[in-house]
Scaffold this motif. Sequence first.
Motif, PDB file in Angstrom:
ATOM      1  N   ARG A   1       1.702   8.087 -14.605  1.00 15.04           N
ATOM      2  CA  ARG A   1       2.823   8.603 -15.395  1.00 15.04           C
ATOM      3  C   ARG A   1       2.368   9.703 -16.354  1.00 15.04           C
TER       4      ARG A   1
ATOM      5  N   ILE B   1       1.936  12.844 -14.284  1.00 18.19           N
ATOM      6  CA  ILE B   1       3.248  13.411 -13.977  1.00 18.19           C
ATOM      7  C   ILE B   1       3.791  14.179 -15.178  1.00 18.19           C
TER       8      ILE B   1
ATOM      9  N   GLU C   1       5.648  10.819  -8.098  1.00 19.66           N
ATOM     10  CA  GLU C   1       6.831  10.064  -8.513  1.00 19.66           C
ATOM     11  C   GLU C   1       7.256   9.084  -7.428  1.00 19.66           C
TER      12      GLU C   1
ATOM     13  N   ARG D   1       3.991  16.686  -7.586  1.00 23.83           N
ATOM     14  CA  ARG D   1       4.686  15.855  -8.573  1.00 23.83           C
ATOM     15  C   ARG D   1       5.651  14.885  -7.877  1.00 23.83           C
TER      16      ARG D   1
END
Length: 178
Positions: A171, A174, A83, A79
Amino acid sequence: MTRYAALFGAINVGGNRLLMADLRDALEREDFAEVETVVASGNVLFSHEERPSEGLAEKLAYVVRERFDIDTFAAVRSRAELEAAVAESPFADTGEDNLVHVHFLETQPAPEAFETLIADHAGRGSEKLAPGTRALHIDYVDGAGASKLTAGFIARRLGCRGTARNIRSIRRIIEKMD
């Protein structure tokens, strides 16, 4: 156990059709836990004992090759790495989420390889390019569909394979990792 995303290249494109339910089943049989797919384009979330992503990528590619006879690779990222890829993109906040992509790479190319790619692409299209950490950041200003900036073109210049996801998809991946 650490949560990872595997972004497979060449799944459900170019004749390499694979049901995500079959992929989930195959990975669960190989000690990948909490396997979940996101969209039908080769995005798999899973938990595994923490280890270098290169080793996990090799294991994933092996399973797909042995079970489904598909030669592929997986860009495995945590993750935090996903990001960081979005944060690193110079286009993520200025371009459209469906046109801005991160092309996740198997390895980190030398700076000279990125320079060659950018030089060879000059005059071929309106795309904007920027090197990243095991990634190439791309803004497909006029859309990716008709672009001459293909995965093959990129791989030949950088010396490694990659697989692209747009910012919107990253996104969403995530968010699903929570």
